[in-house]
Design a protein around this motif. Structure first.
Motif, PDB file in Angstrom:
ATOM      1  N   ALA A  59       0.810  -1.210   0.000  1.00 42.83           N
ATOM      2  CA  ALA A  59       0.000   0.000   0.000  1.00 42.83           C
ATOM      3  C   ALA A  59       0.847   1.265   0.000  1.00 42.83           C
ATOM      4  O   ALA A  59       0.497   2.242  -0.649  1.00 42.83           O
ATOM      5  N   LYS A  60       1.971   1.259   0.723  1.00 44.28           N
ATOM      6  CA  LYS A  60       2.758   2.491   0.849  1.00 44.28           C
ATOM      7  C   LYS A  60       4.027   2.459   0.005  1.00 44.28           C
ATOM      8  O   LYS A  60       4.275   3.368  -0.776  1.00 44.28           O
ATOM      9  N   ALA A  61       4.839   1.396   0.178  1.00 45.51           N
ATOM     10  CA  ALA A  61       6.095   1.338  -0.585  1.00 45.51           C
ATOM     11  C   ALA A  61       5.833   0.965  -2.039  1.00 45.51           C
ATOM     12  O   ALA A  61       6.710   1.091  -2.879  1.00 45.51           O
ATOM     13  N   ARG A  62       4.615   0.494  -2.326  1.00 44.46           N
ATOM     14  CA  ARG A  62       4.196   0.132  -3.684  1.00 44.46           C
ATOM     15  C   ARG A  62       5.094  -0.938  -4.288  1.00 44.46           C
ATOM     16  O   ARG A  62       5.611  -0.805  -5.389  1.00 44.46           O
ATOM     17  N   ALA A  66      -7.814  -5.547  -5.878  1.00 42.98           N
ATOM     18  CA  ALA A  66      -6.442  -5.032  -5.845  1.00 42.98           C
ATOM     19  C   ALA A  66      -6.421  -3.516  -5.723  1.00 42.98           C
ATOM     20  O   ALA A  66      -5.437  -2.934  -5.281  1.00 42.98           O
ATOM     21  N   GLN A  67      -7.520  -2.850  -6.117  1.00 43.36           N
ATOM     22  CA  GLN A  67      -7.564  -1.385  -6.020  1.00 43.36           C
ATOM     23  C   GLN A  67      -8.300  -0.959  -4.755  1.00 43.36           C
ATOM     24  O   GLN A  67      -8.850   0.138  -4.670  1.00 43.36           O
ATOM     25  N   HIS A  68      -8.298  -1.850  -3.777  1.00 37.62           N
ATOM     26  CA  HIS A  68      -9.054  -1.644  -2.542  1.00 37.62           C
ATOM     27  C   HIS A  68      -8.771  -0.303  -1.885  1.00 37.62           C
ATOM     28  O   HIS A  68      -9.697   0.433  -1.540  1.00 37.62           O
ATOM     29  N   ASN A  69      -7.476   0.014  -1.703  1.00 39.82           N
ATOM     30  CA  ASN A  69      -7.155   1.198  -0.889  1.00 39.82           C
ATOM     31  C   ASN A  69      -7.643   2.493  -1.524  1.00 39.82           C
ATOM     32  O   ASN A  69      -8.194   3.349  -0.832  1.00 39.82           O
ATOM     33  N   SER A  70      -7.484   2.619  -2.843  1.00 39.87           N
ATOM     34  CA  SER A  70      -7.944   3.862  -3.472  1.00 39.87           C
ATOM     35  C   SER A  70      -9.473   3.900  -3.479  1.00 39.87           C
ATOM     36  O   SER A  70     -10.073   4.954  -3.252  1.00 39.87           O
ATOM     37  N   LEU A  71     -10.109   2.764  -3.707  1.00 41.40           N
ATOM     38  CA  LEU A  71     -11.578   2.740  -3.705  1.00 41.40           C
ATOM     39  C   LEU A  71     -12.132   2.987  -2.303  1.00 41.40           C
ATOM     40  O   LEU A  71     -13.178   3.594  -2.137  1.00 41.40           O
ATOM     41  N   MET A  72     -11.400   2.495  -1.313  1.00 41.86           N
ATOM     42  CA  MET A  72     -11.830   2.679   0.070  1.00 41.86           C
ATOM     43  C   MET A  72     -11.860   4.175   0.400  1.00 41.86           C
ATOM     44  O   MET A  72     -12.810   4.662   1.013  1.00 41.86           O
ATOM     45  N   ARG A  73     -10.822   4.883  -0.042  1.00 42.28           N
ATOM     46  CA  ARG A  73     -10.808   6.335   0.193  1.00 42.28           C
ATOM     47  C   ARG A  73     -11.951   6.998  -0.561  1.00 42.28           C
ATOM     48  O   ARG A  73     -12.637   7.862  -0.035  1.00 42.28           O
ATOM     49  N   MET A  81      -0.482  -5.747 -10.681  1.00 45.52           N
ATOM     50  CA  MET A  81      -0.259  -4.453 -11.340  1.00 45.52           C
ATOM     51  C   MET A  81      -1.380  -3.467 -11.023  1.00 45.52           C
ATOM     52  O   MET A  81      -1.184  -2.259 -11.100  1.00 45.52           O
ATOM     53  N   CYS A  82      -2.575  -3.965 -10.689  1.00 49.98           N
ATOM     54  CA  CYS A  82      -3.681  -3.072 -10.349  1.00 49.98           C
ATOM     55  C   CYS A  82      -3.455  -2.361  -9.019  1.00 49.98           C
ATOM     56  O   CYS A  82      -4.182  -1.422  -8.696  1.00 49.98           O
ATOM     57  N   THR A  83      -2.480  -2.796  -8.225  1.00 48.19           N
ATOM     58  CA  THR A  83      -2.140  -2.038  -7.031  1.00 48.19           C
ATOM     59  C   THR A  83      -1.228  -0.862  -7.394  1.00 48.19           C
ATOM     60  O   THR A  83      -0.798  -0.134  -6.522  1.00 48.19           O
ATOM     61  N   LYS A  84      -0.946  -0.689  -8.671  1.00 50.12           N
ATOM     62  CA  LYS A  84      -0.105   0.385  -9.209  1.00 50.12           C
ATOM     63  C   LYS A  84       1.266   0.418  -8.526  1.00 50.12           C
ATOM     64  O   LYS A  84       1.657   1.418  -7.919  1.00 50.12           O
ATOM     65  N   PRO A  85       2.017  -0.676  -8.647  1.00 47.58           N
ATOM     66  CA  PRO A  85       3.311  -0.755  -7.960  1.00 47.58           C
ATOM     67  C   PRO A  85       4.425  -0.068  -8.756  1.00 47.58           C
ATOM     68  O   PRO A  85       4.306   0.122  -9.966  1.00 47.58           O
ATOM     69  N   VAL A  86       5.502   0.278  -8.035  1.00 46.61           N
ATOM     70  CA  VAL A  86       6.707   0.730  -8.725  1.00 46.61           C
ATOM     71  C   VAL A  86       7.648  -0.455  -8.933  1.00 46.61           C
ATOM     72  O   VAL A  86       8.465  -0.450  -9.841  1.00 46.61           O
ATOM     73  N   LEU A  87       7.514  -1.450  -8.044  1.00 50.14           N
ATOM     74  CA  LEU A  87       8.328  -2.659  -8.180  1.00 50.14           C
ATOM     75  C   LEU A  87       7.405  -3.870  -8.110  1.00 50.14           C
ATOM     76  O   LEU A  87       6.626  -4.021  -7.172  1.00 50.14           O
ATOM     77  N   LEU A  88       7.495  -4.705  -9.120  1.00 53.66           N
ATOM     78  CA  LEU A  88       6.660  -5.901  -9.181  1.00 53.66           C
ATOM     79  C   LEU A  88       7.540  -7.111  -8.922  1.00 53.66           C
ATOM     80  O   LEU A  88       8.537  -7.313  -9.620  1.00 53.66           O
ATOM     81  N   CYS A  89       7.210  -7.903  -7.910  1.00 52.75           N
ATOM     82  CA  CYS A  89       8.002  -9.094  -7.583  1.00 52.75           C
ATOM     83  C   CYS A  89       7.230 -10.329  -8.020  1.00 52.75           C
ATOM     84  O   CYS A  89       6.112 -10.565  -7.563  1.00 52.75           O
ATOM     85  N   LEU A  90       7.824 -11.102  -8.915  1.00 51.38           N
ATOM     86  CA  LEU A  90       7.135 -12.270  -9.458  1.00 51.38           C
ATOM     87  C   LEU A  90       7.873 -13.528  -9.021  1.00 51.38           C
ATOM     88  O   LEU A  90       9.064 -13.688  -9.286  1.00 51.38           O
ATOM     89  N   ASP A  91       7.133 -14.427  -8.356  1.00 51.12           N
ATOM     90  CA  ASP A  91       7.735 -15.675  -7.897  1.00 51.12           C
ATOM     91  C   ASP A  91       7.417 -16.775  -8.900  1.00 51.12           C
ATOM     92  O   ASP A  91       6.301 -17.274  -8.939  1.00 51.12           O
ATOM     93  N   GLU A  92       8.366 -17.124  -9.719  1.00 52.31           N
ATOM     94  CA  GLU A  92       8.233 -18.142 -10.767  1.00 52.31           C
ATOM     95  C   GLU A  92       7.012 -17.935 -11.652  1.00 52.31           C
ATOM     96  O   GLU A  92       6.118 -18.779 -11.704  1.00 52.31           O
ATOM     97  N   PRO A  93       6.967 -16.812 -12.379  1.00 46.27           N
ATOM     98  CA  PRO A  93       5.782 -16.545 -13.198  1.00 46.27           C
ATOM     99  C   PRO A  93       5.634 -17.520 -14.361  1.00 46.27           C
ATOM    100  O   PRO A  93       4.528 -17.707 -14.858  1.00 46.27           O
ATOM    101  N   ALA A  94       6.712 -18.155 -14.800  1.00 44.85           N
ATOM    102  CA  ALA A  94       6.613 -19.027 -15.971  1.00 44.85           C
ATOM    103  C   ALA A  94       6.416 -20.484 -15.593  1.00 44.85           C
ATOM    104  O   ALA A  94       6.312 -21.334 -16.476  1.00 44.85           O
ATOM    105  N   ALA A  95       6.333 -20.790 -14.292  1.00 42.50           N
ATOM    106  CA  ALA A  95       6.187 -22.192 -13.878  1.00 42.50           C
ATOM    107  C   ALA A  95       4.905 -22.771 -14.452  1.00 42.50           C
ATOM    108  O   ALA A  95       3.829 -22.194 -14.302  1.00 42.50           O
ATOM    109  N   GLY A  96       5.028 -23.889 -15.122  1.00 39.96           N
ATOM    110  CA  GLY A  96       3.856 -24.575 -15.643  1.00 39.96           C
ATOM    111  C   GLY A  96       3.311 -24.022 -16.943  1.00 39.96           C
ATOM    112  O   GLY A  96       2.255 -24.447 -17.391  1.00 39.96           O
ATOM    113  N   LEU A  97       3.989 -23.072 -17.534  1.00 40.41           N
ATOM    114  CA  LEU A  97       3.510 -22.511 -18.796  1.00 40.41           C
ATOM    115  C   LEU A  97       4.127 -23.274 -19.972  1.00 40.41           C
ATOM    116  O   LEU A  97       5.262 -23.735 -19.900  1.00 40.41           O
TER     117      LEU A  97
END
Lengths: 305, 446
Positions: free
Chosen positions: A114-117, A140-147, A207-223
């Protein structure tokens, strides 16, 4: 070294150590992830990659070390000063907008996003299976919609400003669904999607949380190879839109194909760090992968190509 | 609705094959009957009776044979059913599935139909005092079910101590109304706020608990509240309860036979005790509808989606930046608030409350309503409340046997419709077209 990632890091991991009882899963690990770059974290099974991820995203509290995120480019020295002041202060973050610096090891996981994005995906997909694809993206857009809903009070009363915000959020989700080619399945339950689609949806949700850094844990596994190629295109487009990516991956075709920077771990320690070309030819890396047939082949093939 | 239709098509029974293996069936049934007879002889055939000369054995051979006969007939019927090309369990399951699938299908029309019926119920000729009293009771449970549905159905937090909030609301109203002489309409929101506060107080210690552990702590919480009410004699008058709780007024007009400002006087009607009951009926109908409307709205707001996401996967929720602490606490607080408001209504209706009204069985009944109705389904919960509470009253003459029937009905429904009467989930937001989500995909929370 003078590499691009050292000049302008978004994430700076310093002396990260994680102990579980007597086991040291990550041992004095330092590396940086460059802004607007794709950084890959690779290593044999059990090297501690997912532990590093869990520390960065706040799911584990590291035993030692500093994990800092800087939102703005700014002057490197000025950024370092600000970081030093923040470290001394005992606070979790400092500054706003471009000046903001964050210490991830002090934050609970929800604040990391939410804060460090810094957003993440999981090795075993964690979608909200009983909710629709669109609902997953709206959650994923919870915080902005909540406001926008005036912390529910305005929403209950049906204020028009909330409906405008929701329409915008739906539009933003729709754009992401177009990018991952799932618009036609927007109203289906996420659990009904095929595996490859679920992987892409999880990335879009992060990505809908609008991050500056996206951390992906094995995104290609099983593809399959075709889905893997689609993933490469998607990750490149995310980087080209301005986000930075940190990924753990076993699929060397993905790693070598898209990474700008590779960090290799073995037994919780960094054994190599550099461009794909440099890492591929590093004897330490080849040694670490020996005896692990699949990965060894992949690295060896890369090395002789 | 496409999914509902396809499942219905699958559930169409295959044509029964005309040939039965009658001999085999009879033989098998005979063996079963023999076993039943062997078991029944020692268990049923003799009975000791106290007589003048001491204990006397009375022979009841016919009972043992009757038991064997019942087993024979039942077993034979089961065999024939199985031989007709389908497993009896699946066959029955299909019949029940078919007969309840329409619930999900037509819930769009069902809800307005039920609402209209509820609004015009008092003008029907059969609506005598008994029916109206029963309807008030049923609606109280509908409201409690809807309140608990927020916690259990949406947020997936198993709460076995919901009656605690019902009790807090009832006592808050009773104490404030008796001591400060305030009207029901002033006290009701206070009672709701008090219950919400207690919801948060319960919420904090259980934030880190899931599943069985959460259930046990909430169960204990319910008991703690009841025992405090029982023992804090100065405030609650202990087991004697609080009596003389003021009745609600219609804009200040009281429902009395004689007096200055009575409802009957003001409107020039002849006094009838039914007027007060019909008034109470509309009050609880309004409160229940308020609960329903607020819940439906909340589901479409970010907080409601966060509750459902929490039920589906808490870790994923946190990875998306959702503060799960606040999300859980709001679920507990809002659920408790509606429980408290229902409690204040209960107090004003009864005019007398004591800790006896807030035992664990109440929590169990409310939870049963939510689970039978279908977690998260508003219409399902309303139907379940009508069936359970109404059915309970209907079989009153059967006395203790009704508990047996009640238990059996619960077991049957849980076997054949494990996710409740209306198990499908309706999406809270749509891009193009609304499709129901099958029960197998929706998480139950833990």
């Amino acid at each position: 070294m003078g590499a691009t990632w050292d000049a302008d890091p978004i994430l700076d991991v310093e002396h990260l150590t994680m102990r579980f009882g007597g086991l040291t899963a990550v041992d004095d690990l330092s590396f940086v992830a460059g802004r607007n770059e794709i950084t890959a974290l690779i290593g044999p099974n059990g090297a501690g990659k997912t532990t590093v991820f869990n520390c960065i995203t706040g799911f584990y509290k590291p035993s030692e070390g500093r994990l800092s995120v800087r939102h703005g480019r700014g002057d490197a020295k000025e950024g370092a000063d600000r970081l030093a002041r923040l470290t001394m202060s005992g606070r979790r973050h400092r500054g706003r907008g471009e000046d903001a610096v964050f210490l991830l090891e002090r934050m609970p996981e929800n604040e990391v996003t939410a804060k460090a994005r810094v957003a993440r995906t999981f090795q075993n997909i964690r979608l909200f299976a009983g909710m629709t694809v669109l609902e997953n993206l709206l959650t994923a857009q919870h915080n902005s919609l909540m406001r926008a809903s005036g912390f529910t009070v305005g929403g209950i009363l049906g204020l028009p400003s909330y409906y405008r915000a929701q329409a915008q959020a739906i539009e933003f989700s729709r754009q992401w669904l177009e990018r991952i080619d799932l618009v036609d399945r927007a109203d289906d339950a996420a659990g009904e999607l095929p595996y490859g689609d679920q992987r892409r949806l999880e990335i879009a949700r992060a990505m809908c949380t609008k991050p500056v850094l996206l951390c992906l844990d094995e995104p290609a596994a099983g593809l399959n190879p075709r889905e893997s190629a689609q993933l490469n295109t998607l990750l490149r487009s995310i980087r080209d839109d301005g986000a930075s990516i940190l990924l753990i991956e076993h699929d060397m075709a993905v790693v070598m194909g898209i990474s700008d920077h590779i960090v290799v771990l073995d037994y919780g320690q960094k054994i190599s760090d550099g461009t794909p070309e440099a890492v591929r030819e590093d004897p330490a890396v080849i040694a670490a992968y020996l005896g692990i047939a699949d990965d060894d082949n992949a690295v060896a093939q890369g090395a002789t190509r | 609705m496409a999914t509902a239709k396809s499942t219905r098509a699958q559930q169409t029974l295959p044509a029964a094959s005309p040939k039965f293996d009658l001999v085999g069936g009879v033989r098998e049934a005979g063996i079963a009957a023999l076993i039943a007879l062997v078991l029944a002889i020692p268990l049923l055939s003799e009975r000791t009776v106290q007589e003048a000369g001491g204990l006397v054995l009375v022979s009841r051979w016919w009972l043992a044979f009757a038991a064997a006969g019942i087993v024979f007939a039942g077993r034979l019927a089961l065999n024939l059913l199985q031989q007709s090309g389908r497993d009896a369990r699946d066959g029955l399951s299909a019949v029940i599935g078919r007969n309840t699938a329409w619930l999900g299908d037509t819930s769009r029309f069902l809800a307005p139909g039920m609402l209209i019926f509820a609004v015009i119920l008092p003008i029907f000729p059969f609506s005598d005092r008994y029916i109206m009293d029963l309807s008030v009771l049923v609606l109280t449970y509908v409201m409690l079910g809807w309140g608990l549905n927020i916690v259990v159905g949406l947020a997936g937090l198993l709460d076995l101590g919901y009656v605690a909030f019902y009790a807090v609301g009832a006592y808050a109203y009773a104490i404030i109304a008796v001591h400060f002489d305030l009207s029901f309409w002033v006290c009701m929101p206070i009672a709701g706020a008090m219950a919400a506060l207690w919801g948060i107080i319960l919420g904090f210690p259980v934030l880190r608990l899931r599943g069985d552990y959460l259930a046990i702590v909430t169960l204990a919480f319910g008991e703690i509240i009841r025992i405090v009410l029982l023992n804090w004699t100065d405030l609650t008058n202990g087991p004697n309860g609080i009596s003389g709780i003021p009745r609600p007024t219609f804009f200040g007009l009281e429902f009395k036979a004689i007096g200055d400002n009575t409802f009957a006087d003001f409107f020039g009607l002849t006094y009838s005790p039914l007027q007060r009951i019909v008034f109470l009926y509309y009050v609880i109908l309004m409160l229940a509808l308020l609960t329903c409307v607020v819940t439906i709205r909340l589901r479409r707001l970010p907080v409601g989606r966060a509750w459902e996401a929490l039920r589906e996967d808490e870790i994923a929720c946190r990875s998306l930046g959702i503060n799960t602490t606040n999300t859980k606490l709001t679920a507990f607080a809002i659920g408790a608030m509606f429980g408290g408001i229902a409690g204040s209504f209960f107090a004003t209706r009864q005019g007398f409350i004591s800790p006896e009204s807030f035992t664990f069985i109440e929590s169990a009944i409310i939870l049963a309503i939510v689970v039978l109705g279908g977690l998260g389904s508003q219409v399902g919960v309303a139907i379940a409340a009508v069936v359970l509470i109404g059915g309970f009253e209907l079989f009153r003459e059967l006395e203790l046997y009704r508990m047996l029937i009640f238990g059996l009905a619960m077991v049957l429904i849980m076997v054949w419709r494990p996710r409740g009467l209306i198990a499908t989930r309706t999406p809270s937001v749509v891009l193009k077209d609304r499709k129901a989500i099958g029960a197998d995909l929706v998480g139950e929370g833990r």
